[in-house]
Design an enzyme around this catalytic site. Sequence first.
Site, short mmCIF file in Angstrom:
data_model
loop_
_atom_site.label_atom_id
_atom_site.label_comp_id
_atom_site.label_asym_id
_atom_site.label_seq_id
_atom_site.Cartn_x
_atom_site.Cartn_y
_atom_site.Cartn_z
N GLU A 1 43.22 56.34 34.76
CA GLU A 1 43.32 55.34 33.68
C GLU A 1 43.64 56.05 32.35
OE1 GLU A 1 39.45 53.61 33.16
OE2 GLU A 1 40.13 52.03 31.81
N LYS B 1 44.50 45.65 32.84
CA LYS B 1 43.08 45.61 33.24
C LYS B 1 42.44 44.27 32.89
CE LYS B 1 38.93 48.55 32.86
NZ LYS B 1 38.42 49.79 32.26
N CYS C 1 39.57 50.84 37.12
CA CYS C 1 38.19 51.26 36.86
C CYS C 1 37.17 50.13 37.01
CB CYS C 1 38.12 51.91 35.48
SG CYS C 1 36.74 53.07 35.34
C1 ACM Z 1 35.79 52.11 32.84
O1 ACM Z 1 36.14 50.96 33.13
N1 ACM Z 1 36.63 52.96 32.24
C2 ACM Z 1 34.46 52.59 33.19
#
Ligand code: ACM
Length: 263
Positions: free
Chosen positions: A38, A109, A144
Amino acid sequence: MFISVVQFEPKFGEIETNFSRVLDAVKSVKSDLIVFPELCLTGYDFVSREEAMKLALEVQDLVFTELKNLAIKEKKIIVIGFPEISGDKLYNSAAILLPNPQLNNVYRKTHLFFRERFIFDEGDMGFFVIESIEPEIKIGTMICYDWRFPEASRTLALNGADLIVCPSNLVTNVWHIATPARALENKVYLAVANRIGIENRNGQELLFNGSSQIYSYNGSVLSKAHPDTEEIISAEIEPIMTRNKSFNEFNDIFADRRSQYYL
Ligand code: ACM
């Protein structure tokens, strides 16, 4: 086909350095599909939305043209996390670059973690699957903290994903409890690409804990990196094996769903 996860330590704000690490890895890794962490072109812990806006990239940026050309030349699928600017919006995104002239795909995301809510806008694309013809695989992307929502990987699996890729910057260890289950309960491969290193910004020290993993569709670990070293892990996968969701002669995890009882 072979897939790889590149675990490394991006340097905060040093896009050129990070990008050159990415290019080197794509050239050196022999796999058909390579997953990077990420936000690995910029680093993670922005102090403000303004700072992130300055470092953010557009999908049309030269960086992605260069990566796309490399994907085509090397015949490799590349998945990479970056801060995406789109008009006045800012997303924590992952680009999925296929080795053909098809347009670049981007996942934004969905679930924002901790201070990310002060920096980014929430993703507006939902969970979709990209079909690659050569190599033949259906790829679903989450990023993530999306791991904590079983609905994310379930939606990707119901949409036909053979493999879920998960660029990450994980700072706790609880994910190890859940990620093998995400693979098992959906009968999909799962590749978690975490970073390593420390960022000390915002008056807080974030330690990213590596241990990137590739899981098989039965939840077993095919390959695992160390918690604190730069490393490339790889595994051979057979996408077709994920498409029949039965696991014995009477049970099939999709056919057996009782969706009328679920919220
Ligand atoms: C995250 O979502 N970077 C822990």
